[in-house]
Design a protein around this motif. Structure first.
Motif, PDB file in Angstrom:
ATOM      1  N   ASP A 127       0.749  -1.201  -0.117  1.00 26.20           N
ATOM      2  CA  ASP A 127      -0.135   0.118   0.073  1.00 26.20           C
ATOM      3  C   ASP A 127       0.801   1.078  -0.033  1.00 26.20           C
ATOM      4  OD1 ASP A 127      -2.496  -1.515   0.235  1.00 26.20           O
ATOM      5  OD2 ASP A 127      -1.633  -2.057   2.252  1.00 26.20           O
ATOM      6  N   PHE A 128       0.167   2.599   0.162  1.00 24.98           N
ATOM      7  CA  PHE A 128       1.180   3.650  -0.190  1.00 24.98           C
ATOM      8  C   PHE A 128       0.749   4.877   1.101  1.00 24.98           C
ATOM      9  CE2 PHE A 128      -0.035   1.463  -4.253  1.00 24.98           C
ATOM     10  CZ  PHE A 128       1.361   1.812  -4.801  1.00 24.98           C
TER      11      PHE A 128
ATOM     12  N   SER B  70      -0.784  10.934   4.367  1.00 24.53           N
ATOM     13  CA  SER B  70      -1.894  10.001   4.081  1.00 24.53           C
ATOM     14  C   SER B  70      -1.520   8.700   3.846  1.00 24.53           C
ATOM     15  CB  SER B  70      -2.847  10.935   3.121  1.00 24.53           C
ATOM     16  OG  SER B  70      -3.075  12.199   3.476  1.00 24.53           O
ATOM     17  N   ALA B  71      -2.321   7.767   4.099  1.00 26.01           N
ATOM     18  CA  ALA B  71      -2.364   6.413   3.626  1.00 26.01           C
ATOM     19  C   ALA B  71      -3.399   6.057   2.881  1.00 26.01           C
ATOM     20  CB  ALA B  71      -2.272   5.450   4.919  1.00 26.01           C
ATOM     21  N   TYR B  72      -3.172   5.017   1.829  1.00 25.79           N
ATOM     22  CA  TYR B  72      -4.067   4.705   0.998  1.00 25.79           C
ATOM     23  C   TYR B  72      -3.556   3.197   0.659  1.00 25.79           C
ATOM     24  CZ  TYR B  72      -4.750   9.563  -0.621  1.00 25.79           C
ATOM     25  OH  TYR B  72      -5.171  10.967  -0.575  1.00 25.79           O
TER      26      TYR B  72
ATOM     27  N   LEU C  15      -7.280   5.711   3.762  1.00 29.08           N
ATOM     28  CA  LEU C  15      -7.401   4.939   5.049  1.00 29.08           C
ATOM     29  C   LEU C  15      -7.350   6.027   6.018  1.00 29.08           C
ATOM     30  CD1 LEU C  15      -4.915   2.082   4.673  1.00 29.08           C
ATOM     31  CD2 LEU C  15      -7.362   1.946   4.644  1.00 29.08           C
ATOM     32  N   TRP C  16      -6.526   6.868   6.109  1.00 31.07           N
ATOM     33  CA  TRP C  16      -6.401   8.078   7.082  1.00 31.07           C
ATOM     34  C   TRP C  16      -5.475   9.201   6.569  1.00 31.07           C
ATOM     35  CZ3 TRP C  16      -1.240   8.589   8.725  1.00 31.07           C
ATOM     36  CH2 TRP C  16      -0.621   7.498   8.326  1.00 31.07           C
ATOM     37  N   SER C  17      -5.415  10.270   7.310  1.00 33.45           N
ATOM     38  CA  SER C  17      -4.740  11.220   7.169  1.00 33.45           C
ATOM     39  C   SER C  17      -4.171  11.929   8.454  1.00 33.45           C
ATOM     40  CB  SER C  17      -5.156  12.522   6.236  1.00 33.45           C
ATOM     41  OG  SER C  17      -5.432  11.947   4.963  1.00 33.45           O
ATOM     42  N   TYR C  18      -2.887  12.455   8.499  1.00 32.19           N
ATOM     43  CA  TYR C  18      -2.431  12.982   9.784  1.00 32.19           C
ATOM     44  C   TYR C  18      -1.746  14.217   9.569  1.00 32.19           C
ATOM     45  CZ  TYR C  18       0.209  13.289  14.044  1.00 32.19           C
ATOM     46  OH  TYR C  18       0.653  13.774  15.536  1.00 32.19           O
TER      47      TYR C  18
ATOM     48  N   GLY D 264      -3.902   4.900  11.279  1.00 33.48           N
ATOM     49  CA  GLY D 264      -3.382   6.010  11.409  1.00 33.48           C
ATOM     50  C   GLY D 264      -3.379   6.716  13.272  1.00 33.48           C
ATOM     51  N   LYS D 265      -3.629   5.696  13.725  1.00 27.94           N
ATOM     52  CA  LYS D 265      -3.750   5.943  15.406  1.00 27.94           C
ATOM     53  C   LYS D 265      -2.243   6.141  15.886  1.00 27.94           C
ATOM     54  CE  LYS D 265      -8.529   4.268  16.137  1.00 27.94           C
ATOM     55  NZ  LYS D 265      -9.561   3.502  16.910  1.00 27.94           N
TER      56      LYS D 265
END
Length: 599
Positions: A178-179, A204-206, A213-216, A275-276
């Motif tokens: 994944d990315f 960000s995760a994709y 999936l999430w962003s930080y 992302g936690k």
């Protein structure tokens, strides 16, 4: 008379010793300081080596002639040498085997009679049960032949903003990479004065299919620059899913010059799928001993198996003077400190040896990783193994450059002005002893590369180029043994964006949106966008090219039929180390620990 001769001999010896610049000697702390306290060996939580659990990586694309479906998959490190594969196609719930005999020579196949519309494909190792999905097989992969004939030869997904950096890892444990991206693409080098951006970076995760999936948000405390925002993606705790390690400064503020010189800094680890936050610990502290803002505001994150089994996170500060490196282990949701490296500011063969990337691998064959921290090699326990003493190298390549020599070598492209030939030099990876140097004056070597581009010479060719700001635009091309091949700059390849793309072992390069054989044919045209990563992330051992075009990520794969097969490059530790580093620092094309070339 005897006393006079003895005194003269001692004086002469002393003068010879002090006349030799200590930077011209390989520095080995164990030899010169035998009484120092030896750091203990690292013993991590893992009882056996933590490995990424990769799937087959089956991909389906339009064949080179546009008439079929080209299928490609991974050969894995634990596959037997006799591994053979069958291909299946499923349409409307009915499955059909496409291979009469199992495939043994390559890990690719062309369906030359594709059905119209959507079909699903699956590869299975010949010795496994076709009715089950196991590590020897792949899940079904869909391909729409009609759409493939109309669309460009890449897969893509949209991102929220233009991507400036990209890391890869299996975030959800399904065996597919994944990315994790950093947006926006704005970037300031700490050494560039008078240029700034007010951007706030987001990580960000994709998933591989483009699902976000999430962003930080990194917030105001992290300036928009490649050296302020390092992050690394890897399975650090051995649970089969990758985490994301990054630097944050949550209470830092930007001053009138838009720089951040206050606030608490942390190494933060996030769960790759959610992302936690998992845990955070202090980042190596600010200190003027590392230099002024430009020098001390440079950060890196690395990954190493310091005990040969357990992945560790390396958090580093500094480049041009001393460097601080903290090694951490992530286990049961907590980061535990393993050791600190503090480059000795008073010793000229340790000071100013840092580079813009760190590369990790077992160079002394003890089963534990060492860290190539520029022109210094750190041992697995956080002590110095050797220093080449050449000064700050802009590029470092650790691999088997000359297969006629035992072990690996390191090529340095050194920014420091050298009159002794060491501006481009090759050293032994296990000892730091010089193998050869370019033999003449260099000014500011800002780029370098190793690749087999000419089968007439044994080993990897070594090429490098000077930066204009150093007062020279010279380019160099040498054999693996350091012999100059030409002084004609038109015949010397550039150092960026090299890829294994066609069926042979010579490496290709990207020029003007095309992939070419150096000095030869154009293989593929229409590669668009800024290159984010080149690596073997799917399909067989040949590499993909990942680019950013606007707010779109594109993944280009070869559809040139293979002529042989080899284990996926992503299971080679040094190659994987280069991929980990690609999400930060300056770009370097990845190389494996072993010789990969025509001869």
């Amino acid at each position: 008379m005897k006393k006079f001769l003895l005194s003269t001999l001692l004086l002469t010896s002393a003068l010879c010793l002090f006349a030799q610049d200590p930077r011209e000697r390989v520095y080995n702390y164990e030899v010169l300081h035998p009484s120092h306290q030896v750091k203990p060996l690292v013993e991590g939580y893992a009882t056996e080596r933590v490995c990424e659990k990769l799937g087959r990586g089956l991909t389906a694309a339009l064949s080179e002639d546009g008439k079929g479906i080209y299928l490609s998959w991974r050969l894995l490190a634990d596959d037997p040498q006799t591994a053979a594969f069958h291909l299946y196609r499923r349409v409307g719930g009915k499955s059909k085997r496409l291979t009469n005999k199992p495939i043994t020579q390559t890990t690719d196949f062309i369906d030359r009679n594709p059905v119209k519309g959507v079909a699903e494909y699956r590869v299975i190792r010949a010795d496994s049960d076709p009715k089950t999905v196991s590590e020897e097989s792949s899940p079904w992969v869909a391909a729409d032949f009609d759409k493939l004939q109309k669309s460009p030869r890449y897969v893509s997904f949209k991102t929220e903003g233009r991507v400036g950096k990209l890391g890869i890892g299996d975030l959800d444990g399904d065996g597919i990479f994944d990315f994790v991206v950093r947006t926006p693409a704005t970037n300031v080098d700490p050494g560039v004065q008078g240029i700034h951006f007010d951007s706030i970076y987001t990580i960000s995760a994709y998933r591989h299919d483009g699902t976000r999936l999430w962003s930080y948000s990194l917030g105001e405390g992290v300036e928009p620059g490649v050296w302020y925002s390092p992050y690394a993606v890897y399975d650090f705790d051995g649970d089969g899913r990758a985490e994301v390690a990054l630097r944050i400064c949550p209470d830092g503020t930007r001053d009138s010059t838009h720089h951040v010189m206050n606030g608490h800094e942390y190494l933060l680890v996030l769960d790759g799928e959610t992302g936690k936050e998992i845990d955070r610990v202090p980042w190596p502290e600010r200190t003027w001993r590392l230099g002024e803002r430009n020098r001390q505001s440079r950060h890196q994150i690395g990954m190493a198996y310091l005990d040969g089994r357990t992945p560790a996170i390396l958090a580093a500060r500094g480049t041009y003077r001393a460097m601080l490196v903290d090694a951490w282990q992530l286990h049961d949701g907590k980061l535990t400190h393993l050791w600190r490296w503090d480059g000795d500011e008073e010793n000229p063969v340790i000071r100013s040896q840092g580079s813009h990337n760190m590369v990790v691998g077992d160079v002394d064959a003890d089963g534990r990783d060492e860290i190539l921290l520029g022109a210094c090699m750190l041992d697995d326990n956080g002590s110095l193994l050797w220093s080449a003493g050449v000064g700050h190298p802009d590029k470092i390549y650790l691999t088997d450059i000359d297969p006629a020599r035992p072990g690996m070598e390191v090529l340095f492209g050194v920014e420091v002005h050298h009159e002794d030939g060491r501006g481009v030099c090759c050293v032994d990876a296990s000892t730091g002893e010089q193998v050869w140097n370019i033999g003449h004056n260099t000014f500011h070597v800002g780029d370098a590369m190793v690749a087999d581009i000419d089968p007439a010479h044994a080993g990897l060719e070594c090429f490098a180029s000077e930066d204009r700001k150093g007062g020279s635009e010279a380019r160099y091309l040498l054999t693996a043994q350091g012999e100059s091949l030409t002084s004609d700059s038109k015949l010397i390849p550039p150092c960026r964006d090299w890829v294994w793309w066609d069926g042979d072992l010579l490496r290709e390069t990207m020029r003007r949106r095309s992939i070419i054989k150096w000095g030869g044919a154009t293989l593929t045209k229409g590669i668009e966008g800024m290159v984010l990563l080149i690596g073997d992330i799917t399909g067989d051992w040949r590499e993909e090219i990942v680019t950013a075009v606007g707010n779109e990520i594109r993944i280009y794969s070869t559809c040139i039929p293979a002529v042989d097969r080899r284990t996926t490059l992503m299971q080679d530790p040094i190659y994987r180390s280069y991929i980990v580093e690609r999400s930060q620092g300056y770009p370097q094309s990845p190389v494996p620990s072993y010789y990969l070339g025509e001869q």
